[in-house]
Design an enzyme around this catalytic site. Structure first.
Site, PDB file in Angstrom:
ATOM      1  N   ASP A   1      -3.205   2.189  -5.050  1.00 29.02           N
ATOM      2  CA  ASP A   1      -1.875   2.101  -4.443  1.00 29.02           C
ATOM      3  C   ASP A   1      -1.273   0.699  -4.533  1.00 29.02           C
ATOM      4  OD1 ASP A   1      -4.061   1.588  -2.516  1.00 29.02           O
ATOM      5  OD2 ASP A   1      -2.496   1.354  -1.023  1.00 29.02           O
TER       6      ASP A   1
ATOM      7  N   GLU B   1       2.336  -0.710   4.521  1.00 31.42           N
ATOM      8  CA  GLU B   1       2.093   0.649   4.037  1.00 31.42           C
ATOM      9  C   GLU B   1       3.434   1.340   3.820  1.00 31.42           C
ATOM     10  OE1 GLU B   1      -0.716   2.251   3.341  1.00 31.42           O
ATOM     11  OE2 GLU B   1      -2.312   1.185   4.412  1.00 31.42           O
TER      12      GLU B   1
ATOM     13  N   HIS C   1       0.847  -1.184   0.000  1.00 30.42           N
ATOM     14  CA  HIS C   1       0.000   0.000   0.000  1.00 30.42           C
ATOM     15  C   HIS C   1       0.890   1.245   0.000  1.00 30.42           C
ATOM     16  CE1 HIS C   1      -3.549  -2.287   1.595  1.00 30.42           C
ATOM     17  NE2 HIS C   1      -2.626  -2.980   2.219  1.00 30.42           N
TER      18      HIS C   1
ATOM     19  N   HIS D   1      -2.342  -3.078  -3.485  1.00 27.76           N
ATOM     20  CA  HIS D   1      -3.758  -2.908  -3.163  1.00 27.76           C
ATOM     21  C   HIS D   1      -4.554  -2.731  -4.457  1.00 27.76           C
ATOM     22  CE1 HIS D   1      -6.612  -0.887  -0.003  1.00 27.76           C
ATOM     23  NE2 HIS D   1      -7.022  -2.074  -0.352  1.00 27.76           N
TER      24      HIS D   1
END
Length: 191
Positions: free
Chosen positions: A167, A121, A39, A157
């Site tokens: 993303d 992330e 992400h 993602h």
């Protein structure tokens, strides 16, 4: 060298911070992480280096700190890891638990990717190149994850929630990611 303890938390390391999020639950019985989901995140969008991402995942975000932030009010999300621009890593959820990062998603005919994935992330946006330090952090993190989990694939993602998410976006260098993590070259089909 990074390593997970038996509870799925990274062991003490100068580049790692553990910040346990309340936003997680148990994986379904018998499920383990076979998918890595990449992400990106920045809060406010395009702003790097602040505390807002950590605060969001810990349910303590100050919605008055920026005019864009109130739209996140009531959102309860998390990821297992957050890789900052400088390559430091924040862990929010044990890799043995289900973080709330993928939402409505499908991979290889299976829905609910949170059930069988680890979410990472990257501090960034779809269009701002990620830093060498971030790619280096991933190269250190992945062996630790693979030592405890039967990871078989890595996707963005955008790949598991097409049309809904974008993303990590075109700025993420999948070729570099594969080159620097040999198991990806050998075991994964092209994205």
């Amino acid at each position: 060298m990074l390593a997970l303890d038996r509870h799925g938390w990274l062991k003490a390391h100068p580049r790692v911070t553990c910040a346990p999020s309340p936003n997680y639950d148990d994986r379904p019985a018998g499920d383990d992480a076979t998918l890595l989901v990449m992400h990106n995140i920045s809060l406010p969008p395009g702003i790097f280096g602040g505390t807002e991402v950590v605060d969001l995942f810990l349910n303590r975000l100050d919605y008055n700190a920026h005019p864009w932030l109130p739209q996140l009010r009531g959102l309860t999300v998390s990821a297992h890891f957050f890789v900052r621009r400088d390559g430091s890593i924040v862990q929010f959820v044990s890799t043995h638990k289900r973080a709330w990062h993928a939402g409505v998603s499908t991979f290889a005919g299976r829905e609910r990717c949170n059930d069988f994935s680890i979410g990472i992330e990257m501090e960034g946006t779809d269009t701002v190149p990620y830093t060498p330090e971030q790619y280096a952090a991933l190269t250190q993190l992945l062996p630790a994850l693979r030592a405890q989990h039967p990871l078989q694939a890595a996707r963005g993602h955008e790949h598991i929630a097409p049309g809904r998410k974008t993303d990590p976006g075109p700025a993420f260098d999948w070729g570099r990611f594969r080159r620097e993590n040999g198991w990806l070259r050998r075991q994964l089909p092209p994205v």
